[in-house]
Design a protein around this motif. Structure first.
Motif, PDB file in Angstrom:
ATOM      1  N   TYR A  15       3.394  -2.187   9.960  1.00  0.00           N
ATOM      2  CA  TYR A  15       4.434  -1.605   9.117  1.00  0.00           C
ATOM      3  C   TYR A  15       5.079  -0.446   9.876  1.00  0.00           C
ATOM      4  O   TYR A  15       4.393   0.331  10.551  1.00  0.00           O
ATOM      5  N   ALA A  16       6.390  -0.297   9.741  1.00  0.00           N
ATOM      6  CA  ALA A  16       7.124   0.826  10.324  1.00  0.00           C
ATOM      7  C   ALA A  16       8.086   1.366   9.274  1.00  0.00           C
ATOM      8  O   ALA A  16       8.833   0.602   8.648  1.00  0.00           O
ATOM      9  N   ASN A  17       8.050   2.689   9.067  1.00  0.00           N
ATOM     10  CA  ASN A  17       8.880   3.323   8.046  1.00  0.00           C
ATOM     11  C   ASN A  17       9.562   4.557   8.625  1.00  0.00           C
ATOM     12  O   ASN A  17       8.920   5.370   9.311  1.00  0.00           O
ATOM     13  N   ASP A  18      10.845   4.677   8.346  1.00  0.00           N
ATOM     14  CA  ASP A  18      11.599   5.877   8.692  1.00  0.00           C
ATOM     15  C   ASP A  18      12.395   6.247   7.438  1.00  0.00           C
ATOM     16  O   ASP A  18      13.386   5.593   7.101  1.00  0.00           O
ATOM     17  N   ASP A  73       3.864   4.726  10.762  1.00  0.00           N
ATOM     18  CA  ASP A  73       3.529   3.461  11.411  1.00  0.00           C
ATOM     19  C   ASP A  73       2.085   3.122  11.074  1.00  0.00           C
ATOM     20  O   ASP A  73       1.207   3.988  11.144  1.00  0.00           O
ATOM     21  N   SER A  74       1.835   1.862  10.743  1.00  0.00           N
ATOM     22  CA  SER A  74       0.479   1.487  10.358  1.00  0.00           C
ATOM     23  C   SER A  74       0.199   0.043  10.718  1.00  0.00           C
ATOM     24  O   SER A  74       1.119  -0.769  10.898  1.00  0.00           O
ATOM     25  N   GLN A  75      -1.085  -0.242  10.815  1.00  0.00           N
ATOM     26  CA  GLN A  75      -1.544  -1.602  11.069  1.00  0.00           C
ATOM     27  C   GLN A  75      -2.699  -1.899  10.145  1.00  0.00           C
ATOM     28  O   GLN A  75      -3.546  -1.044   9.886  1.00  0.00           O
ATOM     29  N   MET A  76      -2.736  -3.122   9.647  1.00  0.00           N
ATOM     30  CA  MET A  76      -3.802  -3.542   8.751  1.00  0.00           C
ATOM     31  C   MET A  76      -4.289  -4.920   9.159  1.00  0.00           C
ATOM     32  O   MET A  76      -3.549  -5.900   9.097  1.00  0.00           O
ATOM     33  N   ASP A  77      -5.531  -4.989   9.600  1.00  0.00           N
ATOM     34  CA  ASP A  77      -6.161  -6.261   9.960  1.00  0.00           C
ATOM     35  C   ASP A  77      -7.165  -6.621   8.879  1.00  0.00           C
ATOM     36  O   ASP A  77      -8.242  -6.047   8.807  1.00  0.00           O
ATOM     37  N   MET A  78      -6.796  -7.547   8.039  1.00  0.00           N
ATOM     38  CA  MET A  78      -7.732  -8.015   7.019  1.00  0.00           C
ATOM     39  C   MET A  78      -7.729  -9.544   7.060  1.00  0.00           C
ATOM     40  O   MET A  78      -8.481 -10.157   7.795  1.00  0.00           O
ATOM     41  N   ILE A 131      -0.513  13.326  10.340  1.00  0.00           N
ATOM     42  CA  ILE A 131      -1.771  12.823   9.798  1.00  0.00           C
ATOM     43  C   ILE A 131      -2.078  11.468  10.424  1.00  0.00           C
ATOM     44  O   ILE A 131      -1.229  10.563  10.414  1.00  0.00           O
ATOM     45  N   TYR A 132      -3.267  11.349  10.980  1.00  0.00           N
ATOM     46  CA  TYR A 132      -3.720  10.065  11.516  1.00  0.00           C
ATOM     47  C   TYR A 132      -4.955   9.644  10.738  1.00  0.00           C
ATOM     48  O   TYR A 132      -5.934  10.381  10.649  1.00  0.00           O
ATOM     49  N   MET A 179      -3.178   4.434  10.145  1.00  0.00           N
ATOM     50  CA  MET A 179      -1.875   4.917   9.732  1.00  0.00           C
ATOM     51  C   MET A 179      -1.560   6.178  10.525  1.00  0.00           C
ATOM     52  O   MET A 179      -2.393   7.083  10.617  1.00  0.00           O
ATOM     53  N   ASP A 180      -0.376   6.235  11.099  1.00  0.00           N
ATOM     54  CA  ASP A 180       0.099   7.401  11.845  1.00  0.00           C
ATOM     55  C   ASP A 180       1.315   7.941  11.095  1.00  0.00           C
ATOM     56  O   ASP A 180       2.356   7.290  11.038  1.00  0.00           O
ATOM     57  N   TYR A 181       1.185   9.139  10.547  1.00  0.00           N
ATOM     58  CA  TYR A 181       2.116   9.652   9.541  1.00  0.00           C
ATOM     59  C   TYR A 181       2.645  11.006  10.018  1.00  0.00           C
ATOM     60  O   TYR A 181       1.868  11.907  10.314  1.00  0.00           O
ATOM     61  N   THR A 182       3.969  11.174  10.091  1.00  0.00           N
ATOM     62  CA  THR A 182       4.569  12.460  10.458  1.00  0.00           C
ATOM     63  C   THR A 182       5.606  12.845   9.411  1.00  0.00           C
ATOM     64  O   THR A 182       6.549  12.096   9.155  1.00  0.00           O
ATOM     65  N   ASP A 183       5.401  14.007   8.823  1.00  0.00           N
ATOM     66  CA  ASP A 183       6.305  14.522   7.790  1.00  0.00           C
ATOM     67  C   ASP A 183       6.972  15.784   8.333  1.00  0.00           C
ATOM     68  O   ASP A 183       6.292  16.760   8.663  1.00  0.00           O
ATOM     69  N   ARG A 184       8.302  15.768   8.431  1.00  0.00           N
ATOM     70  CA  ARG A 184       9.057  16.924   8.923  1.00  0.00           C
ATOM     71  C   ARG A 184       9.986  17.420   7.814  1.00  0.00           C
ATOM     72  O   ARG A 184      10.661  16.633   7.168  1.00  0.00           O
ATOM     73  N   LYS A 185      10.003  18.740   7.675  1.00  0.00           N
ATOM     74  CA  LYS A 185      10.822  19.327   6.604  1.00  0.00           C
ATOM     75  C   LYS A 185      11.498  20.591   7.127  1.00  0.00           C
ATOM     76  O   LYS A 185      10.855  21.462   7.708  1.00  0.00           O
ATOM     77  N   VAL A 186      12.808  20.673   6.934  1.00  0.00           N
ATOM     78  CA  VAL A 186      13.552  21.872   7.294  1.00  0.00           C
ATOM     79  C   VAL A 186      14.344  22.310   6.063  1.00  0.00           C
ATOM     80  O   VAL A 186      14.842  21.466   5.297  1.00  0.00           O
ATOM     81  N   GLY A 187      14.429  23.624   5.844  1.00  0.00           N
ATOM     82  CA  GLY A 187      15.102  24.079   4.636  1.00  0.00           C
ATOM     83  C   GLY A 187      15.665  25.479   4.753  1.00  0.00           C
ATOM     84  O   GLY A 187      15.336  26.254   5.663  1.00  0.00           O
ATOM     85  N   PHE A 188      16.512  25.789   3.781  1.00  0.00           N
ATOM     86  CA  PHE A 188      17.226  27.064   3.735  1.00  0.00           C
ATOM     87  C   PHE A 188      17.372  27.418   2.260  1.00  0.00           C
ATOM     88  O   PHE A 188      17.938  26.639   1.488  1.00  0.00           O
ATOM     89  N   LYS A 189      16.814  28.596   1.851  1.00  0.00           N
ATOM     90  CA  LYS A 189      16.766  28.928   0.427  1.00  0.00           C
ATOM     91  C   LYS A 189      17.193  30.386   0.199  1.00  0.00           C
ATOM     92  O   LYS A 189      16.358  31.288   0.185  1.00  0.00           O
ATOM     93  N   PRO A 190      18.478  30.656   0.002  1.00  0.00           N
ATOM     94  CA  PRO A 190      18.908  32.012  -0.361  1.00  0.00           C
ATOM     95  C   PRO A 190      18.907  32.205  -1.890  1.00  0.00           C
ATOM     96  O   PRO A 190      19.244  31.289  -2.644  1.00  0.00           O
ATOM     97  N   LYS A 191      18.508  33.412  -2.325  1.00  0.00           N
ATOM     98  CA  LYS A 191      18.563  33.783  -3.743  1.00  0.00           C
ATOM     99  C   LYS A 191      19.153  35.188  -3.849  1.00  0.00           C
ATOM    100  O   LYS A 191      18.815  36.077  -3.066  1.00  0.00           O
ATOM    101  N   LEU A 192      19.995  35.378  -4.846  1.00  0.00           N
ATOM    102  CA  LEU A 192      20.612  36.677  -5.087  1.00  0.00           C
ATOM    103  C   LEU A 192      20.309  37.106  -6.517  1.00  0.00           C
ATOM    104  O   LEU A 192      20.575  36.357  -7.461  1.00  0.00           O
ATOM    105  N   LYS A 193      19.740  38.307  -6.669  1.00  0.00           N
ATOM    106  CA  LYS A 193      19.449  38.847  -7.999  1.00  0.00           C
ATOM    107  C   LYS A 193      20.376  40.025  -8.260  1.00  0.00           C
ATOM    108  O   LYS A 193      20.428  40.974  -7.472  1.00  0.00           O
TER     109      LYS A 193
END
Length: 671
Positions: A368-371, A357-362, A304-305, A320-334
């Protein structure tokens, strides 16, 4: 007022339909009772055995009511409160308000798509075009055992047409009076053990207000392989791209021209560009009639930009430059055992990483940098035991979360500042559920339920900023207990379902923004939410009537800010009512009138600075099917031109007007 009277008169006329013309279709009883729901257990379950007030929006509903997006379809569900612009809204249930981003889970094919941190970006829920949706399951409240953190308000599961079990395709197109255009093509084929499904949608969106527009594309391809009679595997890939702009809120002096963009000299439209890629692999294996395995592995990346360049007429650079990464593994047994008992065992692994990463000029230039990373391991058990006409369900879930927070802040100018912080920590949480369900007749059941759940913090919430310096805080997970009583039955030839509930939350998480871009995160103390949900459906010959009602009451019982104790939580309408009339003129033509009433609500927890106005909004749709393959349709949104707002700022000074009356037309051809 006259338009409200007109709507009510029409409803009364419909409900007083002559007894001589009354015809109750017995087949509909079986359809509703045996309508399958996946989201409550993760496996196919009939409505008869579901202990929730589930609303299912089918592909047929989406097509006949000509919904344009997921949020468009959800707006007609009384238990759902749409906060903000319908193009990019917050989906709220059971009184979560603006906190619904972390307390209502949005799923696509059973996999959560909620972003790791929604303090700077909203979860994009309209990435799947409605033409590619098989159904949407809306479940208010609950879900902590199957879905873990953040289900206090409920879940919305968008189930797509992935895989394939058919051969054929469709093309469709639509235009509206704002200048928007949309086109879609899909094709599916099944050859021997292989099934393929392809979908492409192009949407040139134009909204009511100047500058409210976007250009989006969606592609999804899925391949299903039937290994043998007991097992199959499905691979799905989808990509969504959207380049969008949106206007500013309007001050009161500009509301006389609601279509305007609200810009001052030097201001620019808000830019919001989104790219989302998703890969999902699903494996199903029926070992025996009593043992089923369901395994899902997935990868999601959302980029998202956002660019927001304005400050009361002074040109600035904010992005604001925003990157969301998600990896997952979901087994279910009935596993079924004994006399129709069944046990569901599951494990969830999710690793979610966010870089922002973002910049704010006011007043100065700030970078700002976030990981941020949150890695969770969860195990759960859900057990169901029928005894005569009773069913008892017990559930337990354990979650272990590993956090890694890395944040930095740099300010340039006359007083330069640079601060960084790294924090690693872990949290453990438990969820429990007990349900008793009494099937007192062939069509009716009543249930009681108690659930203890939790919402664990995001990595960004574990750090505060005071006097320009990052510091660790002692934030805890919020925990809640929900008590619910519900029922379903056919009463006086009407399918009726409903529930009353009470939810009390301890240590609810709150964020307070302070001067000079400082902020703190803290646990509120205690809140209470309670309410009522009712749904009904009747058949009167050619007329089908559907009604829904939702009552939500909220109260802040204990807070760090003593002045708001006893107040209502903001952005939550107390009453929402929906009435839909579907009339079959003849086998080729049907008309649908859908009306939603929403009461007013406070804009902030101080319960000051005005309220959102109550509103009644109606939509009219006409469908014509000259052949089995072709459907031509037209409609009017906001039929009576109701004046209301998608959103109002918390100080009551800026307004985002909702769309006035508009027209649309389109067609869909199946081949």
């Amino acid at each position: 007022m006259n338009k409200k009277i007109a709507v009510l008169s029409l409803l009364v006329t419909a409900l007083s339909y002559s007894n001589d013309d009354f015809f109750y279709e017995e087949a509909n009883k079986g359809v509703k009772l045996n309508e399958s729901v996946i989201s409550t257990t993760g496996f196919e379950t009939s409505q008869r055995n579901v202990t929730n007030t589930v609303t299912v929006i089918t592909a047929k509903d989406i097509e006949e009511k000509n919904y344009q997006s997921v949020s468009d379809a959800l707006r007609d569900v009384p238990s759902v409160n749409i906060i903000g612009d319908p193009k990019d809204p917050i989906i709220d249930m059971r009184g979560q308000g603006s906190k619904a981003t972390s307390n209502v889970q949005i799923l696509i094919d059973g996999v959560s798509v909620n972003l790791l941190d929604t303090s700077h970006a909203r979860t994009p829920i309209n990435t799947v075009p409605v033409e590619n949706i098989e159904k949407i399951e809306v479940i208010p409240g609950g879900g902590a055992i199957l879905y873990g953190s953040g289900t206090r308000g409920g879940i919305v599961n968008i189930i797509t047409k992935s895989g394939a079990g058919y051969t054929g395709g469709a093309i469709s197109s639509e235009i509206n009076t704002f200048g928007g255009k949309k086109a879609e093509v899909s094709y599916g084929a099944t050859v021997d053990k292989f099934g393929i499904n392809l979908n492409y949608t192009k949407n040139d969106y134009k909204g009511f207000r100047d500058g409210d527009e976007s250009d989006s594309e969606f592609f999804e391809g899925s391949l299903k392989y039937k290994i043998d009679e007991k097992q199959n595997i499905t691979l799905k890939y989808s990509r969504y791209e959207d380049d969008a702009t949106s206007p500013r809120g309007l001050t009161k002096d500009k509301l006389s021209n609601p279509e305007s963009n609200g810009l001052n000299t030097g201001d620019e439209l808000i830019v919001n560009n989104t790219i989302k890629d998703e890969v999902t692999v699903k494996y199903e294996y029926n070992f025996t009639e009593k043992t089923q395995l369901d395994l899902v592995a997935f990868y999601q990346e959302t980029d998202i930009y956002n660019e927001n360049n304005y400050y009361k007429g002074v040109s600035v650079k904010n992005y604001m430059d925003y990157t969301d990464r998600k990896v997952g593994f979901k087994p279910k047994l009935k596993v079924s055992y004994g006399n129709d008992n069944n046990l569901i065992l599951g494990y969830d692994y999710i690793k979610n990483n966010l870089t922002r990463d973002s910049q704010m000029d006011m007043f100065s230039s700030e970078q700002y940098a976030n990981d941020l990373t949150k890695e969770t391991h969860s195990v759960f058990i859900l057990n169901r035991n029928p005894i005569g006409k009773f069913e008892f369900t017990q559930g337990i879930r354990y979650e272990y979360a590993d956090y890694n927070t890395d944040r930095s802040y740099r300010k340039s100018g006359s007083s330069p500042t640079h601060t960084t912080i790294q924090r690693k920590t872990t949290m453990e949480n438990m969820a429990y559920e007990l349900v008793g369900n009494y099937l007192y007749s062939e069509t009716g059941n009543v249930y009681v339920k108690a659930e203890k759940g939790f919402t664990s913090p995001t990595p960004s919430q574990l750090v505060d900023k005071l006097d320009g310096e990052y510091i660790n805080n002692d934030l805890e997970s919020e925990t809640y207990v929900t008590y619910e009583f519900g029922f379903k039955d056919y009463v006086f030839s009407s399918f009726v379902s409903g529930a009353i509930y009470l939810t009390e939350t301890k240590d609810e998480i709150a964020t307070e923004n302070l001067a000079k871009m400082d902020f703190i995160n803290y646990n509120i103390g205690k809140t209470r939410r309670y309410g009522l949900e009712l749904n009904a459906e009747q058949y009167f010959g050619k007329l089908t009537v559907r009604e829904g009602y939702s009552l939500v009451k909220t109260e802040i019982l204990k807070d760090q800010d003593k002045t708001i104790e006893g107040n209502e939580i903001s952005n939550i309408p107390t009453n929402r009512v929906n009435v839909a009339l579907d009339y079959l003129v003849n086998p080729k033509v049907n008309v649908i009138l859908n009306t939603v009433y929403s009461s007013g609500y406070y804009l902030n927890n101080n319960n000051t600075d005005g309220k959102q106005n109550e509103n009644i909004v109606s939509h009219l749709t006409l469908n014509y099917k000259p052949t089995e393959s072709l459907r031509v349709y037209t409609g009017i949104n906001n039929l009576f031109n109701e004046k209301y707002y998608n959103s109002i700022s918390t100080d009551g000074k800026e307004y985002n007007p909702a769309a006035e009356r508009s027209f649309y037309a389109g067609f869909k051809y199946n081949f």
